[in-house]
Each structure stands twice: as structure tokens, then as C-alpha cells.
Write an enzyme that holds these catalytic residues in place. Structure first.
Site, PDB file in Angstrom:
ATOM      1  N   GLU A  47       0.831  -1.214   0.000  1.00 36.56           N
ATOM      2  CA  GLU A  47       0.000   0.000   0.000  1.00 36.56           C
ATOM      3  C   GLU A  47       0.860   1.257   0.000  1.00 36.56           C
ATOM      4  O   GLU A  47       1.715   1.425   0.876  1.00 36.56           O
ATOM      5  CB  GLU A  47      -0.913  -0.015   1.238  1.00 36.56           C
ATOM      6  CG  GLU A  47      -1.926   1.115   1.223  1.00 36.56           C
ATOM      7  CD  GLU A  47      -2.867   1.071   2.416  1.00 36.56           C
ATOM      8  OE1 GLU A  47      -3.173  -0.031   2.911  1.00 36.56           O
ATOM      9  OE2 GLU A  47      -3.290   2.160   2.854  1.00 36.56           O
ATOM     10  N   HIS A  81      -1.495  10.278   0.214  1.00 30.70           N
ATOM     11  CA  HIS A  81      -1.747   8.959  -0.364  1.00 30.70           C
ATOM     12  C   HIS A  81      -1.669   9.028  -1.885  1.00 30.70           C
ATOM     13  O   HIS A  81      -1.010   8.211  -2.518  1.00 30.70           O
ATOM     14  CB  HIS A  81      -3.143   8.500   0.077  1.00 30.70           C
ATOM     15  CG  HIS A  81      -3.416   7.072  -0.241  1.00 30.70           C
ATOM     16  ND1 HIS A  81      -2.921   6.047   0.520  1.00 30.70           N
ATOM     17  CD2 HIS A  81      -4.116   6.509  -1.244  1.00 30.70           C
ATOM     18  CE1 HIS A  81      -3.314   4.906  -0.001  1.00 30.70           C
ATOM     19  NE2 HIS A  81      -4.046   5.157  -1.073  1.00 30.70           N
TER      20      HIS A  81
HETATM   21  C1  MEV Z   1      -5.323   3.278   5.302  1.00 30.16           C
HETATM   22  O1  MEV Z   1      -4.634   2.108   4.936  1.00 30.16           O
HETATM   23  C2  MEV Z   1      -5.300   3.449   6.805  1.00 30.16           C
HETATM   24  C3  MEV Z   1      -6.113   4.613   7.343  1.00 30.16           C
HETATM   25  O2  MEV Z   1      -7.454   4.548   6.851  1.00 30.16           O
HETATM   26  C4  MEV Z   1      -6.067   4.529   8.840  1.00 30.16           C
HETATM   27  C5  MEV Z   1      -6.961   5.520   9.559  1.00 30.16           C
HETATM   28  O3  MEV Z   1      -7.981   5.945   8.998  1.00 30.16           O
HETATM   29  O4  MEV Z   1      -6.640   5.822  10.720  1.00 30.16           O
HETATM   30  C6  MEV Z   1      -5.562   5.924   6.850  1.00 30.16           C
END
Ligand code: MEV
Length: 441
Positions: free
Chosen positions: A86, A393
Site C-alpha cells: 500500500e 496517499h
Molecule cells: C489506510 O490504509 C489506513 C487509514 O485509513 C487509517 C486511519 O484511517 O486511521 C488511513
């Protein structure tokens, strides 16, 4: 092959025959076979080793092997191996590790290493006689399992305790032998299951040999470890004066950041939908280390989520507090891992991970994986309460988008330059690329 046709004897075929049969199901079998073969390890022995880890293997499935530097844990600096696909997880872990390293790092401790195994059985004899026979039965069962436990006892582990649990009011005639174990640096699944199977045979023999019991009253059902390990626990925390959070998020004062952070964690303690995602963010870091070290991430996941529900409600595994002007962030979770046995030394890259971590024992590995979990949780919540998660992201995801759009090297460079200070989205990149291409026409 016709739809719904049963394939017999598949497991007995050679790897190449299996590959041919499986790729025969594709539209273009020759190309598919070529693709699968391209992921074979060039070294024949290594490929045999990898194929031997599982069954019906037809190729390998590569995942990125990443490292996150600057993990200061109990005053020791680590470069942490993380296997994860990821985007932004490793960048997030590295960011948080570096920040906390400037604040004294992570403090971690293991508060227990006890594992659990259960023999589930039906008993239709006299329940009082069964309960009264327990001390004698325990001695008998320990003796029966001695050939299995000898090696583990030499290493300092073995069977800790044995307890009879009566569930007959919930399920007719159902009882359990609840056994606790110390498995030292092994995860212990094989050891525990072997002990339990020896207990099952031993119990049968006990009922045959002991007056007042009949073997016909005993029916063993399952002998298996429990992945719930609430007494095999790791705790990790990071803390700093609130003013040191200055600069951690532009546009937010340290007080505002700490307050918003505390609110976010409180929400994860209150609402199951948020708690699940919050804990997923923790497991991003934990699992990546568990995978990189050849450990069983399904076992760690199962225990973590069961523990998150221990109060009858699924809640955040981490806590944030603000006291005397100090920001304190911590995580407590069960974790059964090993640094001895299993894939930890057999898998060439798991062995390298152990080397990179300085050959940790199981307790140290628990602390490292938990620190990765806390680091990822910190970085995720920081993004959520400030810029939002998509900015970082999508920036990390940009190479994947460009690959999907088959951008040339020249186009890639232009896209990188253009999106340096702009918000990345699939749509925005497509639009910009189209504009670039039509400019050229
Ligand atoms: C994504 O892999 C993880 C998150 O959704 C964790 C969170 O929301 O605390 C960003």
C-alpha cells in the site's frame, strides 16, 4: 475443461503440469504461462524452497520489501523491514519514526508471553468425578506429553498450567482442557498443537486405566492452540511536551493539534466503524513487519481484533492523553510471534530481516512490530485531522496512476513537476496528460 468439472489428482502433478493446467484456463495460455514463469526465482534451489512452503505452487507473488529508518525503540535505533503493497504506509511510518526519534523515541515493554491451547471434548460420565480427578489427570497428561515438551523445557519453556472448564450448561457434555504455555522465542503453534494431541491420547488412556471412569464417556473433539493471547502482550508509547508538536502540521498550533488528535482517538474508542479503520491503520505497520520477518500475520490480526473487543465493544487499540502539558500516545495489543523456527530462518528474506533487526528475540520483535503499528497510527491520524489522507496517499500513488495511463518517461517528468505542489487525483493526472499529448499533436 468443462465448467464444474472436478479436477482429480491435481496435487500429484509436477509444478510444470500444474502451471500448464492452470494457465490452460486463460484466454491466451502461452502468454499466461510465460507471465507466471517470469516470476520464478532464477536459482532452482531457492525456487524449490519457496514452492515447498505451500502446496500447488505455480509461481511466486512478489510484494515490495521496504525499509523504514530511524525507529528509536528503548534507546536502540532500528531500520525496520516492512513488506507491504500500500502506497504511503512506509513513508508514514518513516515520517513518524523520525519525528519520535527526536523526542526520545518509543518506549516499549512486553508484559507477558503466555500462549494458550485447548482440548475440546465431550464427557458423559460423572462431572464431579472428572473435576476431582484433575490433579491426578494433570500429572498423567504431563508425563504423556514429556517426549514433546523435553526440548522446549531445556530452552526454558513448556506447559505452565492446566485447567478444566465446564461448558456443559451451554453445550451438553462439553468440557475444555485450557492449557497455558511458555514457548520462548518460538511462535509455538506446532509445539502447542503437538502437546494438545498428546493430551487427547493421554486423556483416553487415563479414562481406560482409572477406576470410576469409562473411555466410552469421552469423545475428543479438537486439539488446537487459541490465537487469542491476552496474556502475551506488548505495550509501546511515545510522548513529548505539547509545545514540541509545533511544526508537525502547518496551520495548526501544537495545542490545537493535540486536542484534535485526542478527539480522533476518542472517536475510535466510541464508534465501531471508526475503530475498525483506526485499528486497520495500526495493523498496516504491524502486519508489514510480521510479514517481513516470516511470521503469521493472520494470527496477529485475529488476536488484535479479539482484544479490541474485550470490553464487549470493538474499540481503538491505541490511546492518546494530554496531561500536565504532555502529549502521550500509546498502544497495547496481544502479539504471538517467533524469531526461531517457522519461516523466520527458512525464508531467505525473513532471515535477512532478522539480520537487519540485529537478530531480535521474540520479545524484541513484538516491541518493534508494535512500534511500527503506533508510528503508522500516529501518521494516519495526523493526516486525517490536518491535510486529509488523500493528499499524501495520492502523491505516493502517482507512479501507479502514470503506469496505468502508460505515460512515457518524458511525460512522467512533466507530471511529477506539475503535481509537486498540486493535489493529485486520477482525474487531474488524466486531464493534464491529455493536455500534454494534445499539445504535441
Ligand atoms: C489506510 O490504509 C489506513 C487509514 O485509513 C487509517 C486511519 O484511517 O486511521 C488511513
Amino acid at each position: 475443461m468443462k465448467k464444474k468439472e472436478i479436477i482429480s489428482g491435481f496435487s500429484k502433478l509436477s509444478q510444470d503440469e500444474k502451471l500448464s493446467l492452470a494457465t490452460g484456463l486463460f484466454k491466451t495460455p502461452r502468454e499466461a504461462k510465460k507471465d507466471f514463469l517470469s516470476f520464478y526465482h532464477p536459482d532452482k534451489n531457492t525456487q524449490e524452497l519457496l514452492s515447498g512452503f505451500s502446496e500447488n505452487t505455480i509461481t511466486n507473488f512478489p510484494l515490495p520489501y521496504n525499509v523504514a529508518p530511524n525507529f528509536l525503540i528503548n534507546d536502540k535505533m532500528y531500520v525496520v523491514p516492512m513488506v507491504i503493497e500500500e502506497s504511503s504506509v512506509v513513508a508514514a511510518a518513516s515520517y513518524a519514526a523520525r519525528f519520535w526519534a527526536t523526542q526520545g523515541g518509543f518506549k516499549a515493554r512486553v508484559s507477558g508471553t503466555e500462549k494458550v491451547g485447548q482440548l475440546h471434548f465431550l464427557f458423559s460420565g460423572d462431572p464431579t468425578a472428572l473435576k476431582n480427578a484433575m490433579p491426578q489427570m494433570e500429572k498423567f497428561l504431563r508425563e504423556k506429553a514429556a517426549p514433546v515438551t523435553a526440548k522446549m523445557e531445556k530452552r526454558g519453556g513448556g506447559i505452565l498450567s492446566m485447567k478444566l472448564k465446564d461448558f456443559s450448561s451451554e453445550i451438553e457434555h462439553f468440557y475444555q482442557l485450557h492449557v497455558t504455555f511458555e514457548t520462548m522465542d518460538a511462535m509455538g503453534a506446532n509445539f502447542i498443537n503437538s502437546c494438545l494431541e498428546a493430551f487427547s491420547k493421554g486423556m483416553q488412556a487415563f479414562f481406560e486405566q482409572t477406576t470410576g471412569f469409562s473411555p466410552a464417556d469421552f469423545e475428543p473433539l479438537m486439539a488446537i492452540l487459541s490465537n487469542y493471547t491476552p496474556n502475551c502482550m506488548v505495550e509501546v508509547s511515545a510522548s513529548c511536551p505539547v509545545e514540541n508538536l509545533k511544526g508537525i502540521a502547518s496551520g495548526f498550533s501544537p495545542e490545537e493539534f493535540a486536542r484534535r488528535f485526542g478527539q480522533a482517538v476518542k472517536i475510535a474508542q466510541t464508534d465501531v466503524y471508526r475503530a475498525t479503520t483506526h485499528n486497520k491503520g495500526i495493523m498496516n505497520g504491524v502486519d508489514a513487519v510480521i510479514l517481513a520477518t516470516g511470521n503469521d500475520f493472520r494470527a496477529v490480526e485475529a488476536a488484535a481484533h479479539a482484544y479490541a473487543s474485550r470490553n464487549g465493544k470493538y474499540q481503538s487499540l491505541s490511546k492518546a492523553t494530554l496531561e500536565n502539558n504532555r502529549f502521550h500516545f500509546s498502544l497495547e495489543m496481544p502479539m504471538a510471534v517467533g524469531t526461531l523456527g517457522g519461516l523466520t530462518s527458512l525464508h531467505p528474506l525473513a532471515a535477512r530481516s532478522m539480520e537487519l533487526l540485529g537478530h531480535p528475540d521474540a520479545k524484541q520483535l513484538m516491541m518493534i512490530a508494535a512500534a511500527a503499528g503506533l508510528a503508522n497510527n500516529f501518521a494516519a491520524v495526523r493526516s486525517l485531522i490536518t491535510t486529509g489522507i488523500q493528499a499524501g496517499h495520492m502523491k505516493m500513488h502517482l507512479p501507479n496512476i502514470m503506469r496505468q495511463l502508460q505515460a512515457t518517461k518524458e511525460e512522467e517528468n512533466k507530471i511529477y513537476a506539475y503535481f509537486k505542489e498540486r493535489k493529485v487525483s486520477y482525474q487531474a493526472v488524466t486531464g493534464y496528460l491529455q493536455a500534454l499529448r494534445s499539445e504535441k499533436e
